[in-house]
Scaffold this motif. Structure first.
Motif, short mmCIF file in Angstrom:
data_model
loop_
_atom_site.label_atom_id
_atom_site.label_comp_id
_atom_site.label_asym_id
_atom_site.label_seq_id
_atom_site.Cartn_x
_atom_site.Cartn_y
_atom_site.Cartn_z
N PRO A 68 0.82 -1.22 0.00
CA PRO A 68 0.00 0.00 0.00
C PRO A 68 0.85 1.28 0.00
CG PRO A 68 -0.82 -1.56 1.62
CD PRO A 68 0.46 -2.14 1.10
N GLU A 69 1.96 1.23 0.75
CA GLU A 69 2.84 2.40 0.84
C GLU A 69 3.49 2.70 -0.53
OE1 GLU A 69 5.78 1.48 3.74
OE2 GLU A 69 6.42 3.57 4.00
N LEU A 70 4.05 1.67 -1.15
CA LEU A 70 4.71 1.89 -2.44
C LEU A 70 3.72 2.29 -3.54
CD1 LEU A 70 7.59 -0.71 -2.89
CD2 LEU A 70 7.57 1.47 -1.69
N ASP A 75 4.52 7.37 -8.07
CA ASP A 75 5.36 8.22 -8.94
C ASP A 75 6.68 8.59 -8.27
OD1 ASP A 75 3.23 8.05 -10.62
OD2 ASP A 75 2.67 10.17 -10.55
N ASP A 76 6.63 8.80 -6.95
CA ASP A 76 7.84 9.20 -6.23
C ASP A 76 8.80 8.04 -5.96
OD1 ASP A 76 7.43 11.85 -6.17
OD2 ASP A 76 6.60 11.93 -4.14
N VAL A 77 8.27 6.82 -6.02
CA VAL A 77 9.14 5.65 -5.83
C VAL A 77 10.00 5.43 -7.07
CG1 VAL A 77 9.18 3.13 -5.59
CG2 VAL A 77 7.61 4.49 -4.18
N LEU A 78 9.43 5.66 -8.23
CA LEU A 78 10.15 5.39 -9.49
C LEU A 78 11.41 6.25 -9.60
CD1 LEU A 78 7.29 5.10 -12.14
CD2 LEU A 78 8.28 3.33 -10.67
N THR A 79 12.47 5.63 -10.14
CA THR A 79 13.73 6.37 -10.26
C THR A 79 13.82 7.08 -11.61
OG1 THR A 79 14.78 4.38 -11.11
CG2 THR A 79 14.99 4.80 -8.74
N ASP A 80 12.91 6.75 -12.53
CA ASP A 80 12.84 7.50 -13.78
C ASP A 80 11.69 8.49 -13.61
OD1 ASP A 80 12.32 8.49 -16.32
OD2 ASP A 80 12.83 6.61 -17.33
N MET A 85 2.03 7.16 -12.88
CA MET A 85 0.93 6.20 -12.82
C MET A 85 -0.14 6.55 -13.85
SD MET A 85 -0.26 3.50 -11.60
CE MET A 85 -0.29 2.78 -9.97
N ALA A 86 -0.37 7.84 -14.06
CA ALA A 86 -1.39 8.25 -15.03
C ALA A 86 -1.05 7.71 -16.42
CB ALA A 86 -1.49 9.77 -15.05
N GLN A 87 0.22 7.83 -16.76
CA GLN A 87 0.71 7.34 -18.05
C GLN A 87 0.53 5.81 -18.15
OE1 GLN A 87 4.73 8.67 -18.01
NE2 GLN A 87 5.00 8.23 -20.18
N ILE A 88 0.84 5.12 -17.04
CA ILE A 88 0.76 3.66 -17.02
C ILE A 88 -0.70 3.21 -17.12
CG2 ILE A 88 1.06 1.66 -15.50
CD1 ILE A 88 3.72 2.99 -14.66
N ASP A 89 -1.58 3.92 -16.43
CA ASP A 89 -3.02 3.61 -16.51
C ASP A 89 -3.48 3.68 -17.95
OD1 ASP A 89 -3.91 2.86 -14.08
OD2 ASP A 89 -4.44 4.89 -13.40
N ASP A 90 -3.03 4.71 -18.61
CA ASP A 90 -3.38 4.93 -19.99
C ASP A 90 -2.85 3.80 -20.88
OD1 ASP A 90 -4.76 6.77 -21.52
OD2 ASP A 90 -2.89 7.46 -22.45
N PHE A 91 -1.58 3.47 -20.67
CA PHE A 91 -0.89 2.44 -21.47
C PHE A 91 -1.53 1.07 -21.28
CE2 PHE A 91 2.64 -0.57 -22.15
CZ PHE A 91 3.17 -0.11 -23.33
N THR A 92 -1.92 0.75 -20.05
CA THR A 92 -2.42 -0.60 -19.77
C THR A 92 -3.90 -0.78 -20.11
OG1 THR A 92 -2.79 -0.01 -17.46
CG2 THR A 92 -0.73 -1.12 -17.97
N ARG A 93 -4.54 0.31 -20.52
CA ARG A 93 -5.92 0.18 -20.97
C ARG A 93 -6.00 -0.64 -22.27
NH1 ARG A 93 -8.66 3.86 -17.86
NH2 ARG A 93 -7.14 5.51 -17.89
N ASP A 94 -4.92 -0.60 -23.05
CA ASP A 94 -4.87 -1.32 -24.31
C ASP A 94 -4.18 -2.67 -24.09
OD1 ASP A 94 -4.52 -2.29 -26.82
OD2 ASP A 94 -3.56 -0.47 -27.65
#
Ligand SMILES: [Zn+2]
Length: 444
Positions: A68-70, A75-80, A85-94
């Protein structure tokens, strides 16, 4: 083009099999320091989490992290910093993006939501290469099975939940897309009707068959299934001795398992002594009790803290898993110097409906975890034609309606007409054993 990253990981992983305990510990330490430094330099979440930690830390100085924490600070956990997450949500819809890289750099996977919301996990190139290297050198418990597999053209069939961003089908699709001319791998959808699964397997004639043990045990009862694999490799659930023997008798070959999870990759691989050796060069496994105290070797833990030493895009450092394990430090007869473990498996029931139709828990599990608005669920069979569904959700009415539709469709595909009844109860543990089952039978 030769993939230098993969080659390097393969050489390192191959050498890792020969290492002494001292060498394993030293390599772990070096890789941990490098990962922590990278996380601090590039992830705002870890920079903040480790603000009070000096450079001369030990592993246990680092605060554990939870799913739950991560996920809350994704977005702040990612090193890039360019990926969100918004981008990933969009990407994984397809769903056509399964097995494809976002930004040409990262594969995206989602976990099963057994303890709340599913986790979203990114794999960078190095994490993918390590997974491939470990799979190449450590998947097979016995050399003779590996030789037969190579001799028979490396034909691999996996019976898994398809059509989702799950590790097994995502990784398989990634490899298929990379080498489209090679027809050596198929993924068969575990939720397809048995007749379809059996036809696909009969037509393909795999050398290696993999899948969830409970589901393979069900398929094994169908006489129409006529395949002769060289080896069966199960995953995703505990492989019990009974199921192992049943599959060995039915398929006339060696049956083995491994221990993996999306966040950690290949955590442990089985040897010919049937011990699950931890891939200690790439992961650190700490058995802990419910208060986060270390549990000694040889004793059952309540949880595990996992550190994945190869994922730099989304660091999992002392990440809490709800698996209960016993870690062993006794020297294994196979000669490896790594620690090995036993896992207490999921204990869901196989449900039996009218006309003797049996359904493996994993199939129902996959149907329900696709319903995004469900946070937790429990499915209780109350009669041969009736199940009760308990859920927690921010919008229980909508979640139940969708779950009902999906379950009806699933049962319908098996020729069943099952009544699905909502329950006011939330998912709960068994009053006597205290164990939690997602799917079980309890006839009134
Ligand atoms: Zn061993």
């Amino acid at each position: 083009m030769v993939n230098m990253g993969l080659l390097e990981k393969m050489i390192k992983t191959h050498r890792g099999d020969q290492w002494s305990r001292e060498k394993i510990t030293a390599v772990q330490r070096k890789r941990l320091l490098s990962l922590v430094k990278y996380a601090r330099d590039n992830s705002p979440f870890y920079r903040n989490l480790y603000a009070e930690i000096g450079n001369d830390f030990t592993l246990t100085d680092l605060p554990p992290v939870s799913k739950p924490e991560l996920m809350a600070h994704f977005d702040d956990v990612l090193t890039d910093r360019r990926i969100t997450m918004a981008q990933i949500d969009d990407f994984t819809r397809d769903l056509d993006h399964i097995g494809r890289m976002i930004d040409n750099k990262y594969l995206i996977f989602k976990t099963s939501g057994s303890t709340g919301n599913p986790a979203v996990v990114l794999y960078d190139k190095q994490n993918i290469d390590v997974s491939s290297a470990v799979a190449a050198f450590r998947t097979f418990a016995r050399k003779e099975d590996f030789r037969k597999f190579m001799h028979h053209g490396k034909k691999t069939a996996g019976v898994f939940a398809d059509h989702g961003f799950y590790l097994a089908c995502g990784m398989s699709r990634y490899l298929q897309l990379k080498m489209p001319h090679r027809k050596t791998k198929i993924t068969v959808d575990v939720n397809a009707p048995e007749s379809v699964i059996i036809k696909q397997l009969n037509d393909f004639q795999p050398s290696m068959l993999s899948g969830y043990p409970s589901n393979l045990a069900l398929l094994a009862d169908f006489e129409e299934l006529r395949i002769h694999p060289d080896v069966v490799i199960t995953g995703g659930e505990l492989l019990t001795d009974d199921v192992r023997r049943k599959l060995e008798r039915r398929f006339g070959c060696y049956v083995q398992t491994h221990y993996s999870c999306t966040e950690g990759g290949e955590i442990a691989c089985e040897c010919e002594e049937k011990h699950l050796h931890i891939n200690e060069d790439w992961v650190i496994v700490e058995p802990i009790d419910s208060d986060h105290n270390p549990v000694p070797y040889g004793e059952m833990s309540d949880k595990v803290l996992l550190t994945n030493l190869s994922n730099y895009i989304q660091p999992f450092i002392r990440y809490e898993l709800t698996d209960r394990v016993i870690v062993h430090d006794e020297k294994c007869k196979c000669g490896r110097n790594t620690l090995w473990l036993e896992i207490e498996g999921r204990t869901d029931d196989i449900l039996e409906f009218e006309n003797g139709v049996r359904i493996a828990p994993m199939s129902l599990y996959k149907v329900l975890e696709e319903v995004r608005s469900i946070r937790r669920f429990q499915l209780v069979q109350r009669a041969p034609d009736r199940v009760e569904l308990r859920i927690t959700s921010d919008d229980p009415g909508e979640a139940f309606a969708q779950a009902k539709r999906d379950l009806r469709e699933f049962f319908g595909s098996k020729g069943l007409n099952v009544e699905i009844v909502p329950s006011d109860l939330s998912p709960q543990s068994d009053k006597t054993s205290g164990k939690f089952k997602h799917i079980y039978r309890n006839f009134e």
